[in-house]
Scaffold this motif. Structure first.
Motif, short mmCIF file in Angstrom:
data_model
loop_
_atom_site.label_atom_id
_atom_site.label_comp_id
_atom_site.label_asym_id
_atom_site.label_seq_id
_atom_site.Cartn_x
_atom_site.Cartn_y
_atom_site.Cartn_z
N UNK A 25 0.85 -1.19 0.00
CA UNK A 25 0.00 0.00 0.00
C UNK A 25 0.89 1.24 0.00
N UNK A 26 0.55 2.22 -0.83
CA UNK A 26 1.32 3.46 -0.87
C UNK A 26 1.06 4.26 0.41
N UNK A 31 1.85 12.39 2.82
CA UNK A 31 3.17 11.91 3.20
C UNK A 31 4.03 11.58 1.98
N UNK A 32 3.42 10.91 1.02
CA UNK A 32 4.16 10.51 -0.18
C UNK A 32 4.57 11.74 -0.99
N UNK A 33 3.66 12.70 -1.13
CA UNK A 33 3.98 13.93 -1.88
C UNK A 33 5.14 14.67 -1.23
N UNK A 47 -0.61 8.93 -10.12
CA UNK A 47 -1.31 7.73 -9.65
C UNK A 47 -2.40 7.34 -10.64
N UNK A 48 -3.11 8.35 -11.16
CA UNK A 48 -4.16 8.05 -12.14
C UNK A 48 -3.57 7.41 -13.40
N UNK A 49 -2.45 7.94 -13.88
CA UNK A 49 -1.82 7.39 -15.09
C UNK A 49 -1.31 5.98 -14.84
N UNK A 63 -7.34 2.89 -0.16
CA UNK A 63 -6.00 3.36 -0.45
C UNK A 63 -5.53 2.92 -1.83
N UNK A 64 -4.28 3.18 -2.11
CA UNK A 64 -3.69 2.83 -3.41
C UNK A 64 -2.59 1.79 -3.20
N UNK A 65 -2.65 0.74 -3.99
CA UNK A 65 -1.73 -0.38 -3.84
C UNK A 65 -0.95 -0.62 -5.13
#
Length: 223
Positions: A25-26, A31-33, A47-49, A63-65
């Motif tokens: 999981x990202x 935090x990531x930015x 992330x969308x791309x 979330x994003x994985x």
């Protein structure tokens, strides 16, 4: 766009380096930015791309994985692009298929088990000697898909699966307009299967080449 490209490259580097692994999981967006020195907007676009090409999986409310990164999943994006081919590029798709599929067929000669070969034989028997063009093309797709799967190379299998779509219409049209197309296809399928049963990789390669080249040759004569 340049900022988004930079964001994509930074996420890609995290995955390639192993900082993010399949299934991970990202971190939270903020935090990531901050960690990557990116704006939240550019991160969202990245992330969308990456989700469109199956690198990331955005799960609403969760979330994003990172996806499994399985070749079949990643090559779905290629299949999507291939669907937009123009009619004048069909010959190019056939040429690529003629390079890859005989190699996969040769590899399958050493790997396909007797049960799998019996299934291929049963498929041909069920088709009969006078199938409709639509039945023949559907059977043709499945026949070659099974053989390529038998090569044991998932990347090769996914590539060829994606390339088969653009040539389907050409095969249907050939079946409708070329007098001996059905009988030739059935004969070539039987010859490929016989070579596979004999574990003769070079004969299997040769017959697969003949099989694809016959469609290619017919198409060239109609253009």
């Amino acid at each position: 766009m340049a900022v988004t490209d930079e964001a994509i490259e930074k996420i890609k580097e995290m995955i390639v380096s192993g900082a993010l692994r399949p299934g991970d999981r990202l971190p939270k967006e903020s935090e990531l930015a901050a960690g990557l020195g990116l704006s939240r907007n550019s991160l969202r676009e990245a992330v969308r791309a990456l989700s469109l090409i199956r690198i990331l999986d955005v799960r609403q409310g969760d979330g994003t994985y990172v996806t499994s990164l399985d070749p079949q999943l990643l090559l779905e994006a290629m299949s999507f692009v291939v669907d937009f081919h123009r009619d004048d590029t069909v010959l190019e798709f056939l040429a690529v298929r003629r390079i890859l599929e005989p190699a996969a067929t040769a590899m399958a000669a050493a790997r396909l088990g007797e049960a799998e070969l019996d299934e291929l034989s049963a498929q041909l028997d069920a088709l009969g000697s006078h199938p409709s063009v639509e039945e023949l093309v559907a059977s043709d797709l499945e026949f070659h898909r099974r053989i390529v799967r038998g090569s044991g190379n998932s990347v090769l299998c996914s590539l060829l699966d994606g390339l088969s779509g653009p040539t389907t219409r050409a095969r249907v049209w050939r079946g409708l307009t070329q007098e001996d197309a059905v009988s030739r296809t059935l004969h070539e399928h039987r010859a490929i299967l016989a070579a596979l049963r004999d574990r003769d990789a070079e004969a299997a390669r040769s017959w697969a080449t003949v099989h694809i080249a016959s469609v290619e040759q017919w198409l060239r004569s109609t253009l």
